[in-house]
Design a protein around this motif. Structure first.
Motif, PDB file in Angstrom:
ATOM      1  N   UNK A 133       8.810   5.765   3.075  1.00 21.55           N
ATOM      2  CA  UNK A 133      10.250   5.805   3.176  1.00 21.55           C
ATOM      3  C   UNK A 133      10.837   7.142   2.273  1.00 21.55           C
ATOM      4  N   UNK A 134       9.650   7.759   1.607  1.00 16.50           N
ATOM      5  CA  UNK A 134       9.970   8.936   0.939  1.00 16.50           C
ATOM      6  C   UNK A 134      10.244   8.486  -0.742  1.00 16.50           C
ATOM      7  N   UNK A 135      10.271   7.350  -0.885  1.00 17.11           N
ATOM      8  CA  UNK A 135      10.387   6.745  -2.304  1.00 17.11           C
ATOM      9  C   UNK A 135       9.029   6.924  -3.245  1.00 17.11           C
ATOM     10  N   UNK A 136       8.744   8.052  -3.567  1.00 18.50           N
ATOM     11  CA  UNK A 136       7.377   8.590  -3.987  1.00 18.50           C
ATOM     12  C   UNK A 136       7.223   7.854  -5.289  1.00 18.50           C
ATOM     13  N   UNK A 137       8.080   7.885  -6.157  1.00 15.67           N
ATOM     14  CA  UNK A 137       7.991   7.348  -7.424  1.00 15.67           C
ATOM     15  C   UNK A 137       7.858   5.943  -7.357  1.00 15.67           C
ATOM     16  N   UNK A 138       8.558   5.216  -6.549  1.00 16.97           N
ATOM     17  CA  UNK A 138       8.325   3.729  -6.557  1.00 16.97           C
ATOM     18  C   UNK A 138       6.946   3.500  -5.843  1.00 16.97           C
ATOM     19  N   UNK A 139       6.314   4.578  -5.267  1.00 20.27           N
ATOM     20  CA  UNK A 139       5.089   4.164  -4.658  1.00 20.27           C
ATOM     21  C   UNK A 139       4.131   4.401  -5.654  1.00 20.27           C
ATOM     22  N   UNK A 140       4.334   5.385  -6.625  1.00 21.54           N
ATOM     23  CA  UNK A 140       3.271   5.299  -7.610  1.00 21.54           C
ATOM     24  C   UNK A 140       3.338   4.072  -8.569  1.00 21.54           C
ATOM     25  N   UNK A 141       4.770   3.545  -8.935  1.00 20.67           N
ATOM     26  CA  UNK A 141       4.770   2.020  -9.544  1.00 20.67           C
ATOM     27  C   UNK A 141       3.944   1.098  -8.937  1.00 20.67           C
ATOM     28  N   UNK A 142       4.237   0.936  -7.644  1.00 21.75           N
ATOM     29  CA  UNK A 142       3.552  -0.096  -6.849  1.00 21.75           C
ATOM     30  C   UNK A 142       2.151   0.098  -7.083  1.00 21.75           C
ATOM     31  N   UNK A 143       1.585   1.214  -6.742  1.00 21.82           N
ATOM     32  CA  UNK A 143       0.192   1.423  -6.284  1.00 21.82           C
ATOM     33  C   UNK A 143      -0.604   1.549  -7.716  1.00 21.82           C
ATOM     34  N   UNK A 144      -0.029   1.849  -8.797  1.00 22.00           N
ATOM     35  CA  UNK A 144      -0.665   1.627 -10.030  1.00 22.00           C
ATOM     36  C   UNK A 144      -0.777   0.100 -10.393  1.00 22.00           C
ATOM     37  N   UNK A 145       0.427  -0.884 -10.071  1.00 27.22           N
ATOM     38  CA  UNK A 145      -0.097  -2.349 -10.180  1.00 27.22           C
ATOM     39  C   UNK A 145      -1.175  -2.648  -9.350  1.00 27.22           C
ATOM     40  N   UNK A 146      -1.365  -1.764  -8.144  1.00 28.67           N
ATOM     41  CA  UNK A 146      -2.498  -2.392  -7.282  1.00 28.67           C
ATOM     42  C   UNK A 146      -3.833  -2.209  -8.052  1.00 28.67           C
ATOM     43  N   UNK A 147      -3.958  -0.918  -8.722  1.00 24.88           N
ATOM     44  CA  UNK A 147      -5.192  -0.405  -9.216  1.00 24.88           C
ATOM     45  C   UNK A 147      -5.321  -1.398 -10.610  1.00 24.88           C
ATOM     46  N   UNK A 148      -4.317  -1.868 -11.130  1.00 25.24           N
ATOM     47  CA  UNK A 148      -4.416  -2.814 -12.235  1.00 25.24           C
ATOM     48  C   UNK A 148      -4.950  -4.127 -11.807  1.00 25.24           C
ATOM     49  N   UNK A 149      -4.543  -4.601 -10.652  1.00 23.25           N
ATOM     50  CA  UNK A 149      -5.092  -5.829 -10.102  1.00 23.25           C
ATOM     51  C   UNK A 149      -6.554  -5.555  -9.403  1.00 23.25           C
ATOM     52  N   UNK A 150      -6.908  -4.488  -9.095  1.00 26.66           N
ATOM     53  CA  UNK A 150      -8.142  -4.211  -8.281  1.00 26.66           C
ATOM     54  C   UNK A 150      -8.875  -2.864  -8.895  1.00 26.66           C
ATOM     55  N   UNK A 151      -9.331  -3.239 -10.288  1.00 24.21           N
ATOM     56  CA  UNK A 151      -9.773  -1.637 -10.888  1.00 24.21           C
ATOM     57  C   UNK A 151     -11.120  -1.433 -10.417  1.00 24.21           C
ATOM     58  N   UNK A 152     -11.624  -2.145  -9.553  1.00 22.72           N
ATOM     59  CA  UNK A 152     -12.964  -1.711  -8.917  1.00 22.72           C
ATOM     60  C   UNK A 152     -12.900  -1.130  -7.667  1.00 22.72           C
TER      61      UNK A 152
END
Length: 412
Positions: free
Chosen positions: A48-67
């Motif tokens: 949807x072109x909402x790159x900053x929100x994509x970064x926010x959500x994907x950072x949370x994803x990495x926090x939940x699955x660090x491996x």
């Protein structure tokens, strides 16, 4: 998987990213730590072109699955799209540390190139998300040039640990949804293979006791010694073949998960067989089965009398009398007890089989990020393909056996 999550995945597959994003946001209000929902929400924001929100959500994803190397690679893509080139390069390099053969991450690192002075402190993105869904962490890069907050998260190492396998069995039995959400992004097959070995150790004593009662305890000792490694090797090979078939079929339905994820889903679903193995062991220990049940142990039947009686031969040259063998015929009560136990065992096996399939649906749905209905269809189709392959293999084996026997007969 919730109805909201299923609807969101369906909208995502149809290309309705705005509707899918709303669905994933709603799902995260219910289960904030659902890695699949967070990852898909990030992808929707990016579409949807909402790159900053994509970064926010994907950072949370990495926090939940660090491996997960893939999670960090996706974060690198979203960071690059937001203009954070240095952080994008760092995330891509971290993905390569977890998975050195990740070719897309290699290409991204080469594309971004070596760090420069201008990249060391990138500008803050022009706008931060106005509304952050429940369960999503604060935006990545809130402090320009700062390191990601997920670096402090522990990495779960894939290891062959029987004690951890026992804990995993308990987790699958008591809470399969939570367990498989924790497995998202984890790679490697050592931990699942440890569970296979533990299940083999639990299962073999049942066969040893049953055969020991029927054929003698020396055979039981041999089964205990040789049965575990033989069953383990067979189970590992069979599971790899089955997981590959399941993985192939899941790919037909758009799944991009790794083969390791499929292998984990398949193996961990079999954890529900541990209680069944314990129940069967108790049946083997306390069942009334004894050597007297073996036909070869039955006493000699009474002699035939009347018109059909064989002629009696006595004197020199007569055959020696047939000695009665030991043992006793089982009475009707003991036979009924055995039949009842076998009936209960069949019902339990059916119940545990249905339970295992339901857990496998949860595992495939969670680790492959597909709706539960699609996961069930994938499992059924994979089962049909596997059965067809088994039939073909048996036919080929029969043809080869006939050909070998014919060739040997021709030589003789």
């Amino acid at each position: 998987m919730s109805v909201t999550m299923d609807a969101a995945l369906t909208a995502y597959a149809a290309g309705d990213f705005a509707g899918a994003a709303a669905g994933f946001e709603e799902a995260l209000r219910e289960t904030p730590d659902d890695v699949g929902a967070v990852s898909h929400l990030a992808a929707c924001y990016a579409q949807l072109g909402r790159q900053t929100e994509a970064v926010t959500a994907q950072t949370r994803c990495v926090q939940l699955a660090p491996g997960s190397a893939e999670a960090r690679y996706q974060l690198a893509l979203y960071l690059r799209g937001s203009g954070w080139l240095e952080q994008a390069r760092q995330a891509a390099e971290q993905a390569l540390m977890l998975e050195p053969t990740h070719t897309a991450a290699q290409a991204l690192v080469m594309e971004i190139g070596a760090p420069t002075h201008s990249q060391a402190a990138p500008q803050q993105p022009s706008a931060l998300p106005n509304q952050v869904p429940a369960g999503i962490a604060q935006p990545y890069g809130a402090q320009p040039g700062g390191m990601p907050t997920y670096l402090s998260q522990p990495h779960v190492e894939d290891s062959f640990d029987l004690r951890q396998a026992a804990r995993d069995i308990w987790s699958v039995i008591t809470g399969p949804n939570a367990f498989f959400m924790q497995q998202v992004g984890r790679e490697g097959r050592k931990a699942p293979c440890a569970m296979i070995l533990l299940l083999a150790i639990i299962s073999i004593p049942t066969s040893a006791i049953n055969y020991g009662k029927l054929f003698g305890w020396p055979l039981a000792v041999g089964i205990l010694i040789l049965g575990v490694p033989v069953l383990y090797l067979f189970a590992v090979v069979f599971t790899h073949i089955s997981a590959r078939i399941l993985h192939m079929v899941a790919g037909w339905f758009g799944s991009t998960a790794s083969l390791d994820s499929t292998f984990r889903a398949y193996v961990y679903a079999t954890a529900v067989g541990a209680p069944m193995a314990v129940i069967m062991l108790l049946f083997a220990v306390f069942s009334p089965m004894s050597p007297g049940f073996m036909p070869g142990r039955f006493p000699t039947p009474p002699p035939i009398t009347g018109a059909y009686a064989p002629p009696t031969t006595t004197g020199p040259g007569a055959p020696p009398p047939i000695a009665a063998s030991g043992g006793t015929l089982p009475n009707a009560g003991s036979i009924a007890s055995v039949l009842a136990l076998f009936g209960i065992a069949l019902v339990l096996e059916l119940a545990f089989g249905i339970w295992m399939l339901s857990v496998l649906v949860i595992g495939v749905s969670t680790l492959h990020s597909i709706p539960s209905g699609t996961a069930a269809g994938v499992i059924v189709l994979a089962g049909l393909i596997g059965s067809a392959c088994l039939v073909v293999a048996m036919v080929i084996a029969d043809i080869v056996s006939v050909a070998v026997i014919a060739a040997m007969s021709g030589r003789s």
